[in-house]
Design a protein around this motif. Structure first.
Motif, PDB file in Angstrom:
ATOM      1  N   ALA A  29      21.865-135.771 -38.907  1.00  0.00           N
ATOM      2  CA  ALA A  29      22.718-134.729 -39.234  1.00  0.00           C
ATOM      3  C   ALA A  29      22.008-134.334 -40.934  1.00  0.00           C
ATOM      4  O   ALA A  29      21.898-132.877 -41.118  1.00  0.00           O
ATOM      5  CB  ALA A  29      23.260-134.756 -39.500  1.00  0.00           C
ATOM      6  N   GLN A  30      21.570-134.969 -41.289  1.00  0.00           N
ATOM      7  CA  GLN A  30      20.562-134.462 -42.597  1.00  0.00           C
ATOM      8  C   GLN A  30      19.606-133.711 -42.648  1.00  0.00           C
ATOM      9  O   GLN A  30      18.939-132.537 -42.917  1.00  0.00           O
ATOM     10  CB  GLN A  30      20.241-135.307 -43.975  1.00  0.00           C
ATOM     11  CG  GLN A  30      19.625-135.010 -45.070  1.00  0.00           C
ATOM     12  CD  GLN A  30      20.709-134.103 -45.567  1.00  0.00           C
ATOM     13  OE1 GLN A  30      22.207-134.839 -45.591  1.00  0.00           O
ATOM     14  NE2 GLN A  30      20.618-134.308 -46.784  1.00  0.00           N
ATOM     15  N   ILE A  31      18.614-134.025 -41.566  1.00  0.00           N
ATOM     16  CA  ILE A  31      17.217-132.902 -41.324  1.00  0.00           C
ATOM     17  C   ILE A  31      17.489-132.036 -40.433  1.00  0.00           C
ATOM     18  O   ILE A  31      17.436-130.586 -41.188  1.00  0.00           O
ATOM     19  CB  ILE A  31      16.469-134.237 -40.278  1.00  0.00           C
ATOM     20  CG1 ILE A  31      16.257-135.646 -40.659  1.00  0.00           C
ATOM     21  CG2 ILE A  31      15.842-133.230 -39.449  1.00  0.00           C
ATOM     22  CD1 ILE A  31      15.233-136.215 -39.863  1.00  0.00           C
ATOM     23  N   GLY A  32      18.768-131.699 -39.661  1.00  0.00           N
ATOM     24  CA  GLY A  32      19.090-130.614 -39.408  1.00  0.00           C
ATOM     25  C   GLY A  32      19.787-129.488 -40.705  1.00  0.00           C
ATOM     26  O   GLY A  32      19.824-128.885 -40.181  1.00  0.00           O
ATOM     27  N   ARG A  33      21.150-130.416 -41.448  1.00  0.00           N
ATOM     28  CA  ARG A  33      21.501-129.561 -42.013  1.00  0.00           C
ATOM     29  C   ARG A  33      19.701-128.448 -43.102  1.00  0.00           C
ATOM     30  O   ARG A  33      19.915-127.549 -43.200  1.00  0.00           O
ATOM     31  CB  ARG A  33      21.714-129.976 -43.187  1.00  0.00           C
ATOM     32  CG  ARG A  33      22.623-128.692 -44.561  1.00  0.00           C
ATOM     33  CD  ARG A  33      23.468-130.077 -45.530  1.00  0.00           C
ATOM     34  NE  ARG A  33      24.004-129.602 -46.278  1.00  0.00           N
ATOM     35  CZ  ARG A  33      24.855-129.948 -47.288  1.00  0.00           C
ATOM     36  NH1 ARG A  33      24.431-131.190 -46.815  1.00  0.00           N
ATOM     37  NH2 ARG A  33      25.217-129.437 -48.319  1.00  0.00           N
ATOM     38  N   TRP A  34      18.730-129.393 -43.749  1.00  0.00           N
ATOM     39  CA  TRP A  34      17.338-129.189 -43.963  1.00  0.00           C
ATOM     40  C   TRP A  34      16.469-128.115 -43.432  1.00  0.00           C
ATOM     41  O   TRP A  34      16.522-126.918 -44.075  1.00  0.00           O
ATOM     42  CB  TRP A  34      16.899-130.192 -44.895  1.00  0.00           C
ATOM     43  CG  TRP A  34      17.365-130.776 -45.501  1.00  0.00           C
ATOM     44  CD1 TRP A  34      18.037-131.936 -45.861  1.00  0.00           C
ATOM     45  CD2 TRP A  34      17.422-130.191 -47.105  1.00  0.00           C
ATOM     46  NE1 TRP A  34      18.460-132.158 -46.750  1.00  0.00           N
ATOM     47  CE2 TRP A  34      17.898-131.328 -47.639  1.00  0.00           C
ATOM     48  CE3 TRP A  34      17.433-128.992 -47.880  1.00  0.00           C
ATOM     49  CZ2 TRP A  34      18.817-131.501 -49.210  1.00  0.00           C
ATOM     50  CZ3 TRP A  34      18.261-129.222 -48.616  1.00  0.00           C
ATOM     51  CH2 TRP A  34      19.279-129.771 -49.447  1.00  0.00           C
ATOM     52  N   LEU A  35      16.839-127.972 -41.907  1.00  0.00           N
ATOM     53  CA  LEU A  35      16.481-127.835 -41.296  1.00  0.00           C
ATOM     54  C   LEU A  35      16.877-125.913 -40.947  1.00  0.00           C
ATOM     55  O   LEU A  35      16.300-124.732 -40.553  1.00  0.00           O
ATOM     56  CB  LEU A  35      15.484-127.891 -40.125  1.00  0.00           C
ATOM     57  CG  LEU A  35      15.020-129.051 -39.425  1.00  0.00           C
ATOM     58  CD1 LEU A  35      14.540-129.641 -38.579  1.00  0.00           C
ATOM     59  CD2 LEU A  35      13.007-128.587 -40.576  1.00  0.00           C
ATOM     60  N   ALA A  36      18.140-126.157 -40.725  1.00  0.00           N
ATOM     61  CA  ALA A  36      19.042-124.390 -40.862  1.00  0.00           C
ATOM     62  C   ALA A  36      18.518-123.730 -41.974  1.00  0.00           C
ATOM     63  O   ALA A  36      18.883-122.233 -41.132  1.00  0.00           O
ATOM     64  CB  ALA A  36      20.305-124.935 -40.600  1.00  0.00           C
ATOM     65  N   PHE A  37      18.661-124.090 -43.072  1.00  0.00           N
ATOM     66  CA  PHE A  37      17.781-122.877 -44.014  1.00  0.00           C
ATOM     67  C   PHE A  37      16.269-122.164 -43.705  1.00  0.00           C
ATOM     68  O   PHE A  37      16.623-120.690 -43.476  1.00  0.00           O
ATOM     69  CB  PHE A  37      18.061-123.587 -45.312  1.00  0.00           C
ATOM     70  CG  PHE A  37      17.685-122.867 -46.266  1.00  0.00           C
ATOM     71  CD1 PHE A  37      19.512-122.297 -47.018  1.00  0.00           C
ATOM     72  CD2 PHE A  37      16.314-122.358 -46.563  1.00  0.00           C
ATOM     73  CE1 PHE A  37      19.368-121.433 -48.239  1.00  0.00           C
ATOM     74  CE2 PHE A  37      17.051-121.352 -48.246  1.00  0.00           C
ATOM     75  CZ  PHE A  37      18.149-120.950 -48.656  1.00  0.00           C
ATOM     76  N   PRO A  38      15.534-122.673 -43.558  1.00  0.00           N
ATOM     77  CA  PRO A  38      14.009-121.602 -43.471  1.00  0.00           C
ATOM     78  C   PRO A  38      14.709-120.818 -41.925  1.00  0.00           C
ATOM     79  O   PRO A  38      14.161-119.500 -41.581  1.00  0.00           O
ATOM     80  CB  PRO A  38      13.319-122.486 -42.884  1.00  0.00           C
ATOM     81  CG  PRO A  38      13.883-124.135 -43.097  1.00  0.00           C
ATOM     82  CD  PRO A  38      15.063-124.234 -43.861  1.00  0.00           C
ATOM     83  N   LEU A  39      15.072-121.931 -40.104  1.00  0.00           N
ATOM     84  CA  LEU A  39      14.769-121.518 -39.439  1.00  0.00           C
ATOM     85  C   LEU A  39      16.384-119.984 -39.356  1.00  0.00           C
ATOM     86  O   LEU A  39      15.751-118.739 -38.673  1.00  0.00           O
ATOM     87  CB  LEU A  39      15.882-122.503 -38.155  1.00  0.00           C
ATOM     88  CG  LEU A  39      15.682-121.885 -37.048  1.00  0.00           C
ATOM     89  CD1 LEU A  39      14.381-121.188 -36.921  1.00  0.00           C
ATOM     90  CD2 LEU A  39      16.691-123.056 -36.573  1.00  0.00           C
ATOM     91  N   THR A  40      17.475-120.165 -40.143  1.00  0.00           N
ATOM     92  CA  THR A  40      17.920-119.163 -40.527  1.00  0.00           C
ATOM     93  C   THR A  40      17.302-117.929 -41.308  1.00  0.00           C
ATOM     94  O   THR A  40      17.945-116.278 -40.775  1.00  0.00           O
ATOM     95  CB  THR A  40      19.661-119.744 -41.484  1.00  0.00           C
ATOM     96  OG1 THR A  40      20.392-120.873 -40.730  1.00  0.00           O
ATOM     97  CG2 THR A  40      20.752-118.624 -41.367  1.00  0.00           C
ATOM     98  N   ALA A  41      16.581-118.093 -41.853  1.00  0.00           N
ATOM     99  CA  ALA A  41      16.457-116.715 -42.947  1.00  0.00           C
ATOM    100  C   ALA A  41      15.176-116.801 -42.210  1.00  0.00           C
ATOM    101  O   ALA A  41      14.973-115.353 -41.992  1.00  0.00           O
ATOM    102  CB  ALA A  41      15.570-117.566 -44.218  1.00  0.00           C
ATOM    103  N   VAL A  42      14.315-117.285 -41.211  1.00  0.00           N
ATOM    104  CA  VAL A  42      13.835-115.947 -39.959  1.00  0.00           C
ATOM    105  C   VAL A  42      14.159-115.716 -39.470  1.00  0.00           C
ATOM    106  O   VAL A  42      13.918-114.573 -38.395  1.00  0.00           O
ATOM    107  CB  VAL A  42      12.566-117.760 -38.797  1.00  0.00           C
ATOM    108  CG1 VAL A  42      11.482-117.335 -38.256  1.00  0.00           C
ATOM    109  CG2 VAL A  42      11.625-118.510 -40.688  1.00  0.00           C
TER     110      VAL A  42
END
Length: 220
Positions: A29-42
């Motif tokens: 969940a922590q990894i997914g939370r951090w990956l969600a930010f740059p993916l959202t920006a893209v």
């Protein structure tokens, strides 16, 4: 006839089996939370680019871009997209972390209403905003209109992109179990209130300063 099976095989799994997987799920969940930010920006940038392509020939995108001007249209579409996509991508990690998904999405709905209201208010502001003038150089007052939108929208969008809308404020439990310390917990301010007040308040303070400049140069 005796049962020759091993006693260990006949014992049903206890609650410790699920608890052993809990740290692994939290790491995922922590990894997914951090990956969600740059993916959202893209995704936000790609959707904004697509919205500009649609504004070239498709209604109501063309009228909306004309009403908000190019910079305003870009900022509104980008922030609304990042708000919704960020909240959507942050939901699975929040479920695993036992965050407040229902309260979080209510907050997202309120933030979406805020962004749409800002976009509505931005239409008459864009109509009086100064046009770019190269004679001003770096102090061109035409930049104050997009700065206003950037201030009032971006900070609150980050609350959803980072998953703070689903934050659960977990109180610390004291190791002392004596009756002297079994007092009812004090009521505390909700964990999401402080980021919303700080980012929203600071954003609107900066935004109002830019808005005053827009009104001054646009009406004089």
């Amino acid at each position: 006839m005796t049962d020759e099976r091993s006693p260990a095989l006949s014992v049903p799994p206890g609650p410790g089996v699920a608890s052993d997987r809990r740290p692994q799920l939290l790491r995922i969940a922590q990894i997914g939370r951090w990956l969600a930010f740059p993916l959202t920006a893209v995704i936000g940038v790609l959707v904004t680019m697509a919205a500009h392509d649609l504004a070239g020939s498709v209604e109501p995108f063309r009228s909306l871009r004309d009403a908000l001007h190019w910079a305003g249209y870009t900022l509104v579409v980008l922030n609304v997209t990042c708000l919704l996509v960020g909240a959507l991508l942050q939901t699975p990690p929040a479920v695993i972390r036992r965050g407040r998904v229902r309260v979080g999405w209510i907050t997202v709905a309120a933030l979406l209403a805020h962004h749409l209201l800002v976009a509505l208010v931005a239409v008459p502001i864009a109509a009086i905003a100064p046009e770019p003038d190269p004679d001003y150089g770096r102090y061109d007052p035409s930049t104050h209109y997009p700065v206003f939108l950037g201030f009032v929208l971006t900070g609150l969008t980050l609350v959803a992109m980072t998953g703070l809308v689903f934050f659960r404020d977990t109180p610390k439990v004291s190791a002392d179990r004596s009756p002297l310390y079994n007092k009812p917990p004090k009521r505390r301010v909700d964990g999401i209130v402080l980021p919303l007040v700080m980012l929203g308040g600071l954003g609107w303070i900066g935004g109002l300063m830019s808005l005053i400049s827009v009104l001054y140069h646009g009406l004089t």
